[in-house]
Design an enzyme around this catalytic site. Structure first.
Site, PDB file in Angstrom:
ATOM      1  N   TYR A   1      18.342   7.014 -18.215  1.00 54.94           N
ATOM      2  CA  TYR A   1      17.585   8.118 -17.609  1.00 54.94           C
ATOM      3  C   TYR A   1      17.506   9.187 -18.697  1.00 54.94           C
ATOM      4  O   TYR A   1      17.936  10.296 -18.513  1.00 54.94           O
ATOM      5  CB  TYR A   1      18.407   8.583 -16.392  1.00 54.94           C
ATOM      6  CG  TYR A   1      17.778   9.566 -15.437  1.00 54.94           C
ATOM      7  CD1 TYR A   1      16.559   9.312 -14.828  1.00 54.94           C
ATOM      8  CD2 TYR A   1      18.453  10.738 -15.100  1.00 54.94           C
ATOM      9  CE1 TYR A   1      16.029  10.207 -13.912  1.00 54.94           C
ATOM     10  CE2 TYR A   1      17.927  11.633 -14.179  1.00 54.94           C
ATOM     11  CZ  TYR A   1      16.704  11.356 -13.589  1.00 54.94           C
ATOM     12  OH  TYR A   1      16.187  12.237 -12.668  1.00 54.94           O
TER      13      TYR A   1
ATOM     14  N   ARG B   1      15.067  18.024  -5.993  1.00 56.57           N
ATOM     15  CA  ARG B   1      15.989  19.119  -5.664  1.00 56.57           C
ATOM     16  C   ARG B   1      15.221  20.432  -5.829  1.00 56.57           C
ATOM     17  O   ARG B   1      14.419  20.762  -4.971  1.00 56.57           O
ATOM     18  CB  ARG B   1      17.239  19.055  -6.558  1.00 56.57           C
ATOM     19  CG  ARG B   1      18.193  17.920  -6.174  1.00 56.57           C
ATOM     20  CD  ARG B   1      19.435  17.900  -7.044  1.00 56.57           C
ATOM     21  NE  ARG B   1      19.119  17.677  -8.456  1.00 56.57           N
ATOM     22  CZ  ARG B   1      18.946  16.446  -8.978  1.00 56.57           C
ATOM     23  NH1 ARG B   1      19.078  15.377  -8.234  1.00 56.57           N
ATOM     24  NH2 ARG B   1      18.647  16.294 -10.241  1.00 56.57           N
TER      25      ARG B   1
ATOM     26  N   HIS C   1      11.364  13.709 -18.117  1.00 57.24           N
ATOM     27  CA  HIS C   1      11.352  12.942 -16.863  1.00 57.24           C
ATOM     28  C   HIS C   1      12.459  13.429 -15.930  1.00 57.24           C
ATOM     29  O   HIS C   1      12.222  13.660 -14.740  1.00 57.24           O
ATOM     30  CB  HIS C   1      11.522  11.447 -17.161  1.00 57.24           C
ATOM     31  CG  HIS C   1      11.705  10.605 -15.930  1.00 57.24           C
ATOM     32  ND1 HIS C   1      10.675  10.376 -15.036  1.00 57.24           N
ATOM     33  CD2 HIS C   1      12.791   9.967 -15.420  1.00 57.24           C
ATOM     34  CE1 HIS C   1      11.126   9.614 -14.038  1.00 57.24           C
ATOM     35  NE2 HIS C   1      12.403   9.358 -14.241  1.00 57.24           N
TER      36      HIS C   1
END
Ligand code: MN
Length: 425
Positions: free
Chosen positions: A136, A150, A141
Site C-alpha cells: 500500500y 475516514r 493512493h
C-alpha cells in the site's frame, strides 16, 4: 553495465520502434502453441524465442545449468537456479539475437524451429505463486483512500510513513492476462440499511499495480536488508488487483482486505528482469521521517516506468482513463522485501509482491476507479457517450507499462481482463 542493456545493440530480427520487446529487454515467459507444450520463451519484437529448442541444440552449453529447466510449465525451476544463471542466459540470448551473430540467423531451418509469432502463441501464468503480498506504498493512493474512507485530517494512519503497510493476499486466484473475471459476489451493507445483503458487487474496481517476483529463498528466521533485496528479485510484471469496494467497505475492519480482493488478480505474462530495468533506476521521493535502520535504503531504488490504464466497453474502442509513473512510489521494492522478511518470515521462489495501487498527484494519474470517480461521485465520461462509476459487466480493463531512455523502450506488454456477469450459484 550489463552487456545485454547496451543501447547500441541491434537484432537481426526486425523490431518496430514502438515495440515493448527490443533486444535490450528480453523478458521471460511461458508459452504454448498447438504443437508445443508449455515452455520457457523470451519475447523479441513480435516473436517468442523458444529456449527449449535452443537448449536442445546446445546453445547454452557454456553456462553451468541443465537447460531441460526450459521445458517446464512455469519459470520457478529456472529462476531457482539463481541470478548468475538468469543473467548468463539473458546475455547469451542477447548475443544470439545480435545482428552480427549468425549462429541462429544463418540457419533458416533453425529460425523456423525456434521463433514463434506471439500472435500464434498462448501465454500462461509465468510462475507458480506460493505466496502473494499486496503493499500500500503510494502516498497519493493512501491519502486519497484515507480521505474518502475516514477524513482528510487522519488520511494517513500513524504507521504509514514508518513501514510499508501490506497484507497477505490470495495466491490461488492470480491469473494471466486474457483470463475473464467473473463479477464477485459478497456481503455488503448500504449506508442507509441496518442489515447486510448478499449479491453481486455493485462497485467492482481495478487497481493499477506493479509486482515483483522473488527468485531466491531464505530460511525461517533470516531477514534481508534493503541493500541485499535486489539480489532476491528476478523481475517485474504488471498487476491488476481487482477489488470490490462495497464488499471491502463492510468487511475490512479490523483485519483488512479479505473477500473484496481474493476473487481474482491478473498479471502480465512477460517477466521483465530487474537486470533489464537497471538503466531506468531513479531516486524515490524523500522519506521524512527517516525510516528505521533496517528499512533505510539510500541510492536509486525506484524505477521510472510509465503506466497507463485503458477501459474498453464491449464492442467499443478502448480509451485511456489513467496514466502515471511507478517512480513516485514512496516505499521501494527493496524496502518492501526487507520489511516482509524483517520478522524472520521466509521468502520463497516465485513469491509475488505487489506494490499497491500506483497513483500520481493529479486526478488523471489515479490508479483506481475509486479515486478517478471519487467513490462514484464524479463519474467518468467515456468516448462512446457512456458513464462509469465503477466497472460494468463486459468491460475490459487493460494496463500497459514501459520505460524509455536514449531511444530505447523496454516494456511489459499488457495485462487485460474482461469482466463477466456474476455466476449465480
Ligand atoms: Mn491492491
Amino acid at each position: 553495465m550489463i552487456r545485454a542493456n547496451d543501447p547500441h545493440l541491434h537484432s537481426w530480427i526486425e523490431i518496430a520502434p514502438e515495440s515493448d520487446f527490443p533486444i535490450q529487454n528480453l523478458p521471460f515467459g511461458i508459452f504454448s502453441t498447438p504443437d508445443r507444450d508449455p515452455r520457457v520463451g523470451v519475447a523479441i519484437g513480435e516473436y517468442i524465442l523458444d529456449l527449449c529448442v535452443l537448449g536442445r541444440h546446445n546453445f547454452f552449453e557454456l553456462i553451468d545449468f541443465d537447460p531441460n529447466v526450459f521445458h517446464r510449465p512455469v519459470l520457478n525451476d529456472f529462476i531457482a537456479m539463481g541470478k548468475p544463471v538468469w543473467r548468463a542466459v539473458r546475455n547469451r540470448v542477447s548475443e544470439l539475437l545480435r545482428n552480427n551473430n549468425e549462429e541462429i540467423s544463418g540457419d533458416s531451418e533453425l529460425i523456423r524451429e525456434c521463433l514463434v509469432l506471439q500472435s500464434e502463441a498462448t501465454m500462461h501464468m509465468p510462475v507458480k505463486v506460493p505466496n502473494y503480498t499486496d503493499f500500500y506504498s503510494s502516498l497519493e493512493h493512501a491519502t486519497n483512500v484515507g480521505t474518502m474512507f475516514r477524513d482528510p485530517e487522519t488520511a494517513l494512519l500513524p504507521n504509514w510513513k514508518h513501514l510499508p503497510v501490506g497484507y497477505h493476499g490470495r495466491a490461488s486466484s492470480i491469473v494471466v492476462s486474457g483470463t475473464p473475471i467473473h463479477r464477485p459476489k459478497g456481503q455488503t451493507k448500504a449506508a442507509d440499511q441496518d442489515t447486510p445483503t448478499f449479491g453481486p458487487s455493485q462497485q467492482l474496481d481495478f487497481e493499477l499495480e506493479v509486482a515483483f517476483i522473488t527468485g531466491k529463498e531464505t530460511p525461517l528466521g533470516q531477514s534481508i536488508t534493503p541493500y541485499e533485496a535486489e539480489e532476491y528479485i528476478f523481475g517485474l510484471v504488471l498487476f491488476n488487483d481487482w477489488s470490490a469496494r462495497d464488499i471491502q467497505t463492510w468487511e475490512y475492519v479490523p483485519l483488512g482486505p479479505f473477500l473484496a480482493k481474493s476473487f481474482a488478480s491478473s498479471v502480465s505474462p512477460w517477466v521483465v528482469t530487474l537486470d533489464a530495468l537497471e538503466p531506468f533506476r531513479v531516486k524515490g521521493p524523500e522519506q521524512i521521517p527517516k525510516p528505521l535502520p533496517n528499512l533505510e535504503a539510500l541510492g536509486n531504488r525506484n524505477y521510472d516506468i510509465h503506466l497507463e490504464v485503458l477501459l474498453q466497453p464491449q464492442h467499443k474502442a478502448a480509451s485511456t482513463i489513467s496514466h502515471t509513473n511507478f517512480k513516485h512510489m514512496y516505499w521501494s521494492m527493496a524496502q518492501q522485501l526487507a520489511h516482509q522478511s524483517s520478522n524472520g518470515c521466509n521468502i520463497m521462489v516465485g513469491d509475488l509482491y505487489a506494490s499497491g495501487t500506483v497513483s500520481g498527484a493529479r486526478q488523471e494519474a489515479y490508479g483506481s476507479m475509486l479515486e478517478l470517480t471519487w467513490r462514484g461521485t464524479q463519474p467518468l465520461q467515456l468516448p462512446d457517450g457512456s458513464e462509469r462509476q465503477f466497472i460494468q459487466d463486459y468491460d475490459t480493463v487493460i494496463m500497459r507499462g514501459h520505460c524509455e531512455l536514449n531511444g530505447i523502450r523496454v516494456g511489459f506488454g499488457e495485462v487485460r481482463g474482461q469482466v463477466l456477469p456474476a455466476i449465480q450459484h
